[in-house]
Write a protein that holds these residues in place. Structure first.
Motif, PDB file in Angstrom:
ATOM      1  N   ILE A 103      34.516   3.910 -17.379  1.00  0.00           N
ATOM      2  CA  ILE A 103      35.637   4.239 -16.491  1.00  0.00           C
ATOM      3  C   ILE A 103      36.797   3.269 -16.677  1.00  0.00           C
ATOM      4  N   ARG A 104      37.962   3.713 -16.195  1.00  0.00           N
ATOM      5  CA  ARG A 104      39.151   2.842 -16.202  1.00  0.00           C
ATOM      6  C   ARG A 104      38.984   1.775 -15.119  1.00  0.00           C
ATOM      7  N   PRO A 105      39.422   0.552 -15.397  1.00  0.00           N
ATOM      8  CA  PRO A 105      39.276  -0.497 -14.369  1.00  0.00           C
ATOM      9  C   PRO A 105      40.172  -0.272 -13.143  1.00  0.00           C
ATOM     10  N   ASP A 106      41.232   0.539 -13.266  1.00  0.00           N
ATOM     11  CA  ASP A 106      42.121   0.702 -12.098  1.00  0.00           C
ATOM     12  C   ASP A 106      41.652   1.825 -11.160  1.00  0.00           C
ATOM     13  N   THR A 107      41.585   3.064 -11.627  1.00  0.00           N
ATOM     14  CA  THR A 107      41.206   4.175 -10.735  1.00  0.00           C
ATOM     15  C   THR A 107      39.700   4.408 -10.670  1.00  0.00           C
ATOM     16  N   LEU A 108      38.953   3.794 -11.566  1.00  0.00           N
ATOM     17  CA  LEU A 108      37.496   3.990 -11.688  1.00  0.00           C
ATOM     18  C   LEU A 108      37.151   5.427 -12.115  1.00  0.00           C
ATOM     19  N   ASN A 109      38.134   6.087 -12.715  1.00  0.00           N
ATOM     20  CA  ASN A 109      37.922   7.413 -13.301  1.00  0.00           C
ATOM     21  C   ASN A 109      37.597   7.284 -14.786  1.00  0.00           C
ATOM     22  N   LEU A 110      36.991   8.332 -15.343  1.00  0.00           N
ATOM     23  CA  LEU A 110      36.661   8.347 -16.776  1.00  0.00           C
ATOM     24  C   LEU A 110      37.839   7.813 -17.599  1.00  0.00           C
ATOM     25  N   ASP A 111      37.529   6.874 -18.499  1.00  0.00           N
ATOM     26  CA  ASP A 111      38.587   6.228 -19.282  1.00  0.00           C
ATOM     27  C   ASP A 111      38.964   7.129 -20.462  1.00  0.00           C
ATOM     28  N   GLU A 112      40.115   7.790 -20.321  1.00  0.00           N
ATOM     29  CA  GLU A 112      40.525   8.764 -21.343  1.00  0.00           C
ATOM     30  C   GLU A 112      40.841   8.079 -22.672  1.00  0.00           C
ATOM     31  N   THR A 113      41.146   6.777 -22.641  1.00  0.00           N
ATOM     32  CA  THR A 113      41.468   6.083 -23.904  1.00  0.00           C
ATOM     33  C   THR A 113      40.193   5.807 -24.718  1.00  0.00           C
ATOM     34  N   ARG A 114      39.030   5.940 -24.082  1.00  0.00           N
ATOM     35  CA  ARG A 114      37.775   5.691 -24.798  1.00  0.00           C
ATOM     36  C   ARG A 114      36.933   6.968 -24.919  1.00  0.00           C
ATOM     37  N   LEU A 115      37.591   8.112 -24.665  1.00  0.00           N
ATOM     38  CA  LEU A 115      36.855   9.384 -24.639  1.00  0.00           C
ATOM     39  C   LEU A 115      36.600   9.958 -26.041  1.00  0.00           C
ATOM     40  N   GLU A 116      37.637   9.953 -26.865  1.00  0.00           N
ATOM     41  CA  GLU A 116      37.563  10.707 -28.125  1.00  0.00           C
ATOM     42  C   GLU A 116      36.385  10.287 -29.021  1.00  0.00           C
ATOM     43  N   PRO A 117      36.108   8.976 -29.177  1.00  0.00           N
ATOM     44  CA  PRO A 117      34.971   8.600 -30.046  1.00  0.00           C
ATOM     45  C   PRO A 117      33.616   9.111 -29.540  1.00  0.00           C
ATOM     46  N   LEU A 118      33.556   9.555 -28.283  1.00  0.00           N
ATOM     47  CA  LEU A 118      32.271  10.042 -27.752  1.00  0.00           C
ATOM     48  C   LEU A 118      32.009  11.494 -28.145  1.00  0.00           C
ATOM     49  N   ILE A 119      33.047  12.179 -28.646  1.00  0.00           N
ATOM     50  CA  ILE A 119      32.912  13.606 -28.975  1.00  0.00           C
ATOM     51  C   ILE A 119      32.274  13.766 -30.351  1.00  0.00           C
ATOM     52  N   THR A 120      31.292  14.676 -30.436  1.00  0.00           N
ATOM     53  CA  THR A 120      30.641  14.993 -31.720  1.00  0.00           C
ATOM     54  C   THR A 120      30.650  16.519 -31.864  1.00  0.00           C
ATOM     55  N   PRO A 121      30.225  17.044 -33.012  1.00  0.00           N
ATOM     56  CA  PRO A 121      30.156  18.515 -33.137  1.00  0.00           C
ATOM     57  C   PRO A 121      29.219  19.151 -32.094  1.00  0.00           C
ATOM     58  N   ARG A 122      28.343  18.364 -31.483  1.00  0.00           N
ATOM     59  CA  ARG A 122      27.415  18.922 -30.483  1.00  0.00           C
ATOM     60  C   ARG A 122      28.007  18.949 -29.080  1.00  0.00           C
ATOM     61  N   THR A 123      29.165  18.314 -28.888  1.00  0.00           N
ATOM     62  CA  THR A 123      29.703  18.199 -27.519  1.00  0.00           C
ATOM     63  C   THR A 123      30.092  19.572 -26.989  1.00  0.00           C
ATOM     64  N   LYS A 124      29.537  19.936 -25.843  1.00  0.00           N
ATOM     65  CA  LYS A 124      29.836  21.254 -25.252  1.00  0.00           C
ATOM     66  C   LYS A 124      30.844  21.127 -24.120  1.00  0.00           C
ATOM     67  N   ALA A 125      30.748  20.046 -23.364  1.00  0.00           N
ATOM     68  CA  ALA A 125      31.660  19.924 -22.217  1.00  0.00           C
ATOM     69  C   ALA A 125      31.883  18.458 -21.862  1.00  0.00           C
ATOM     70  N   ILE A 126      33.043  18.239 -21.265  1.00  0.00           N
ATOM     71  CA  ILE A 126      33.367  16.930 -20.681  1.00  0.00           C
ATOM     72  C   ILE A 126      33.444  17.177 -19.179  1.00  0.00           C
ATOM     73  N   VAL A 127      32.643  16.432 -18.416  1.00  0.00           N
ATOM     74  CA  VAL A 127      32.677  16.589 -16.955  1.00  0.00           C
ATOM     75  C   VAL A 127      33.400  15.374 -16.382  1.00  0.00           C
ATOM     76  N   VAL A 128      34.516  15.624 -15.725  1.00  0.00           N
ATOM     77  CA  VAL A 128      35.257  14.506 -15.132  1.00  0.00           C
ATOM     78  C   VAL A 128      35.007  14.496 -13.629  1.00  0.00           C
ATOM     79  N   VAL A 129      35.096  13.309 -13.044  1.00  0.00           N
ATOM     80  CA  VAL A 129      34.950  13.144 -11.587  1.00  0.00           C
ATOM     81  C   VAL A 129      36.236  12.495 -11.091  1.00  0.00           C
TER      82      VAL A 129
END
Ligand SMILES: Cc1ncc(COP(=O)(O)O)c(C=O)c1O
Length: 386
Positions: A103-129
């Protein structure tokens, strides 16, 4: 143990008993009765979305989401580690593997700047809170997801009627889930909703929610009997619960005005103390209009956080912490696609404290809480140290 100031107190808007009595008199206590329809219509009109379906909980709406997106073995789902278990469990139940995001240290929401490297050809969905009723950085998240052909789901349990760049959260992903549990801004004790933004998912959602049958088509006169056509379960709440919820949703402006007052009072009363004591108060980015779901603070250390919880307890005030990082939990490790690195989640989980927060928290009660905090020993410790 009962507290003078509990962490949460379910608050009535006024018409709950009247509407529940009407629901009983209507003779339709099961699901999808007149009050369920009223809730659907109100939410669809207010959010401006094609379809909303009440469910028995946000957990069930998430489980419907996993079924609707055909998540299963071989799929990866990206979820924040800093969230309630249901955000992840719903997908693990279908056999998908979890990839935990930090998460981002400010809003404690998923850190979008660190999201892309987590995606693989198997990724079906990103669930944000949208944590604490403050939106994630949706422009970046949607852009990354669409570049990779991945669906976005919003767990909007904290964030009904909050906005990102003027648009309601819960209207960005193909699906979004709501909670009406008693700790949420709008409640019926236990309840939830699935917000369907992709019209192509509506027909199947109706089937999944009705135990896998085409009952909705039968009621529309499109088939002469209803039969089992797909997987499903019983996700409909009783119309008695919808009656309770409708009274709350009708009073949404009044409820939100009260919650904004509570949030602003905490923020104003604790600002100087927080600065003097290296305590971080919530950050609301300028393009977010928050839902005022909770008020949290980040203490300098786990020892100071735990000490403040004990000191508040001595004043008969219940404050709590959450979330235990999912990527470190027993089930999180079992259902993860691979080990994850979430240092911000681990740090925040140790230092976060939530203050009592409910719609009818009075000014007197709040003054008792803020006085207990500003007179607490964490301030004395700091003065001695400096
Ligand atoms: C972010 C989040 N998602 C899902 C849930 C589950 O909600 P429910 O109790 O309605 O199933 C919660 C509950 O607190 C939550 O905080």
């Amino acid at each position: 143990m009962s507290y003078r100031i509990p962490f949460n107190r379910p608050c009535l808007a006024g018409n709950e008993y009247k509407y529940i009595a009407q629901a009983i008199a209507n003779g339709h206590a099961s699901g999808d009765g007149p009050f369920t329809r009223k809730c659907h219509e109100l939410l669809e009109a207010e959010l401006g979305v094609p379809r909303v379906l009440l469910t028995t909980s946000c957990t069930d709406a998430l489980e419907m989401t996993a079924l609707l997106l055909d998540c299963g073995p071989g799929d990866e789902i990206i979820v924040p580690s800093f969230t309630f278990v249901s955000t992840a469990n719903a997908f693990a139940l279908r056999g998908a593997r979890l990839v935990f995001a930090d998460i981002r240290p400010d809003t404690l929401n998923l850190d979008e700047t660190r999201l892309e490297p987590l995606i693989t050809p198997r990724t079906k969905a990103i669930v944000v809170v949208h944590y604490a009723g403050v939106s994630c950085e949706m422009d970046s998240i949607l852009e990354i997801a669409s570049r990779h052909g991945v669906r976005v789901v919003e767990d909007n349990a904290h964030s009904l009627f909050s906005r990102y760049k003027g648009k309601y959260t819960g209207t960005f992903g193909c699906l979004a889930t709501q909670s009406f549990h008693e700790t949420k801004n709008f409640t019926c004790g236990e309840g939830g909703a699935l917000v369907i933004n992709d019209p192509d998912l509506i027909e199947r959602a109706l089937i999944l929610r009705e135990k896998g049958t085409n009952r909705a088509r039968f009621f529309r006169g499109e088939v002469d009997k209803y039969t089992w056509v797909d997987l499903g379960s019983s996700y409909l709440p009783s119309d008695l619960l919808a009656a309770f919820l409708y009274a709350q949703l009708e009073a949404r402006e009044e409820i939100q005005t009260k919650r904004h007052r509570v949030w602003n009072s905490y923020h104003a009363a604790l600002g100087d103390w927080a600065e003097d004591n290296d305590v971080r108060l919530p950050v609301i980015p300028s393009d977010c209009e928050q839902a005022c779901h909770m008020f949290y603070m980040l203490l300098p250390s786990v020892e100071q956080r735990d000490s403040l919880i004990s000191q508040l307890k001595a004043h008969s005030i219940l404050s709590v912490f959450h979330y235990t990082p999912l990527h470190l939990s027993e089930a999180g490790q079992k259902f993860a696609a691979r080990p994850s690195d979430c240092p911000v989640t681990e740090d925040v989980s140790d230092r976060l404290l939530r203050l009592p927060f409910y719609t009818d928290l009075t000014e007197d009660e709040q003054a008792h809480v803020t006085a207990a905090i500003t007179n607490s020993r964490i301030r004395v410790l700091k003065q001695h140290a400096s």
